[in-house]
Design an enzyme around this catalytic site. Structure first.
Site, PDB file in Angstrom:
ATOM      1  N   ARG A 260       0.817  -1.210   0.000  1.00 42.36           N
ATOM      2  CA  ARG A 260       0.000   0.000   0.000  1.00 42.36           C
ATOM      3  C   ARG A 260       0.856   1.268   0.000  1.00 42.36           C
ATOM      4  O   ARG A 260       0.736   2.109   0.872  1.00 42.36           O
ATOM      5  CB  ARG A 260      -0.958   0.005   1.190  1.00 42.36           C
ATOM      6  N   GLY A 261       1.650   1.414  -1.034  1.00 46.48           N
ATOM      7  CA  GLY A 261       2.524   2.560  -1.057  1.00 46.48           C
ATOM      8  C   GLY A 261       2.333   3.531  -2.222  1.00 46.48           C
ATOM      9  O   GLY A 261       3.322   3.976  -2.782  1.00 46.48           O
TER      10      GLY A 261
END
Length: 396
Positions: A260-261
Site C-alpha cells: 500500500r505505497g
C-alpha cells in the site's frame, strides 16, 4: 529539450527547499506546492503552546483559528483507558517474526477464525484527536508530537501538520488505529513529519472527497515488531478511498514497508481519484509500492525505487497510470503539460515494471495546474535529497 530528465543540476528544485528558510504567516516553515498550494493553516490566529494533553485536545478541536506549537511528545496511550475485546490471528509466521492480530470489529475479517480475548488501548482503536479547520500544528525541534493516538480531519479545511512525530498507535493490532485520517478534508499540507509503529494506515482517506492535499518530505518508517507480512516490514502505508481525491505525494522517504505505497482506487461508479506521485524515495520495500485500482488516475514521475520487490502491481489492479520509464515517455509529456516528465529509476535490486504509459493520464491529471506547474528534481538526486531533508528536526 530533455534537461529535466537528463541533467543532474538541482537549480530547478533548490528554490522549493529554500522556501523553508522563512516562517510564513501560517506559523509553518515555507509554503506548500502541489494540490495544497495556498493552504494557510492558522494564519491570523493566536500562537499557543499547550502543556497538557487536555489542553492540546481543546486547541486542536475548537473552532478558533490557531497556530499550535508542540514542544514535547504528548502521550495519549492510556488517556482513554483500555478496551477488552477479541481478535483473530490471520497470519502465522514461521520465521521468528511476530504477526499482527486483527481486532474483531464486525468487518467480517475474523469470521470462521479462532477468537482470542485481548486488551488494547482505546486511543487509536476508537478514539482520535479531532482537528478542526484553520489550524497549524508545528513541532519544535526533533522531539515533539503525539504518541498512542492519531489525528482525524473530517469535513474540515485549511490545516497544516508539520514537524511532528506520530507513533506507537496499538502497533500489534490491525484496526488498532491510523496515524492520520482524512474524510471530506480540503487544503491540507502534511509536511516533514515522522510516522512509525501504528496498527493500521500511516495515512488514510475515507470516502468523502479529499481535495487540495499535499503529503511532502515525511519519513514513513515501516520497521516494526508486529508484521502482517512476517518480515518486520509495515504493510499498511497509504490507503486512499475518497471518491474525488486529489493528492500530491512528494519527496517522502518510504522505508521498510511491504504494501500500500499507496493503494488508491478500487471503487466503481462515480469515483475518480487523481494522484501525482513525484520524487519519492522507496527504500527496502519487501512487497509492493504502487497499487492503483479502478477509477484512479496516477502520474508517477521522478521516484527512486531501491530494493523494492514490486514497484508497481501493474494493470491487474485496474488503475490508469503514466509511470515514466523512458526518454520517449518523458518527452510525450511536453505535448500535454508544457514540460517533460522526469523518469522513475528502478534499481537492479528491484522488480521490473511493465509499461504503464496511458496518455489519458497526461490530459487529465497532467493538465491540472498543481501538476504541470510543479518541476520535479532529477531522479538521480532523489535519494540524497530525501535522506537529508525528510522528517522532523529539519525545518524548525
Amino acid at each position: 529539450m530533455l534537461a529535466n530528465l537528463l541533467d543532474d543540476d538541482d537549480d530547478d528544485y533548490k528554490g522549493y527547499y529554500h522556501n523553508y528558510h522563512y516562517t510564513s504567516t501560517s506559523g509553518a516553515k515555507g509554503t506548500p506546492v502541489g494540490f495544497a498550494a495556498g493552504t494557510t493553516g492558522g494564519a491570523g490566529g493566536a500562537t499557543v503552546t499547550p502543556t497538557t494533553t487536555a489542553e492540546l485536545l481543546t486547541y486542536l478541536s475548537d473552532s478558533t483559528t490557531r497556530i499550535i506549537v508542540l514542544t514535547k511528545i504528548f502521550d495519549y496511550t492510556s488517556y482513554y483507558g483500555t478496551t477488552s475485546g477479541q481478535a483473530c490471528k490471520l497470519w502465522t509466521c514461521t520465521n521468528g517474526y511476530t504477526p499482527q492480530m486483527t481486532i474483531d470489529n464486525s468487518t467480517g475479517q475474523c469470521d470462521g477464525q479462532t477468537l482470542y480475548d485481548v486488551t488494547y488501548y482505546t486511543s487509536g482503536a476508537s478514539k482520535a484527536l479531532t482537528v478542526n479547520s484553520n489550524k497549524t500544528i508545528i513541532g519544535k525541534g526533533s522531539s515533539a508530537g503525539i504518541k498512542g493516538i492519531g489525528l482525524t480531519l473530517v469535513n474540515v479545511s485549511n490545516v497544516i501538520i508539520q514537524n511532528i512525530q506520530i507513533t506507537d498507535v496499538n502497533p500489534q493490532y490491525v484496526w488498532g488505529g491510523d496515524a492520520i485520517n482524512l474524510s471530506g478534508a480540503s487544503k491540507v499540507w502534511i509536511d516533514h513529519n515522522y510516522f512509525a509503529r501504528v496498527g493500521r494506515q500511516f495515512i488514510v482517506s475515507h470516502y468523502d472527497p479529499n481535495t487540495g492535499i499535499t503529503i511532502s518530505n515525511n519519513y514513513f518508517d515501516g520497521q516494526t515488531s508486529y508484521s502482517a507480512s512476517c518480515n518486520g516490514h509495515h504493510y499498511w502505508v497509504f490507503l486512499f478511498l475518497g471518491e474525488a481525491d486529489q493528492l500530491t505525494i512528494m519527496q517522502n522517504h518510504i522505508y521498510y514497508t511491504s504494501g500500500r505505497g499507496p493503494h488508491i482506487g478500487g471503487y466503481t461508479g462515480a469515483y475518480k481519484q487523481q494522484l501525482h506521485l513525484v520524487n519519492n524515495y522507496y527504500d527496502s520495500v519487501a512487497g509492493h509500492a504502487i497499487d492503483a485500482g479502478v477509477n484512479s488516475w496516477v502520474l508517477a514521475e521522478g521516484n527512486y525505487f531501491k530494493a523494492v520487490t514490486t514497484p508497481d502491481t501493474g494493470t491487474s489492479a485496474g488503475g490508469t497510470e503514466y509511470f515514466v520509464q523512458t526518454v520517449a515517455e518523458a518527452g510525450v509529456c511536453s505535448s500535454y503539460m508544457g514540460r517533460v516528465c522526469e523518469w522513475n529509476r528502478v534499481d537492479s535490486a528491484s522488480g521490473t515494471v511493465a509499461t504503464r504509459a496511458t496518455t489519458s493520464v497526461l490530459s487529465d491529471v497532467g493538465a491540472l495546474s498543481a501538476v504541470k506547474g510543479l518541476t520535479p528534481m532529477g531522479v538521480a538526486d532523489v535519494p540524497a535529497y530525501v535522506l537529508a531533508n525528510r522528517g522532523v528536526g529539519i525545518v524548525n
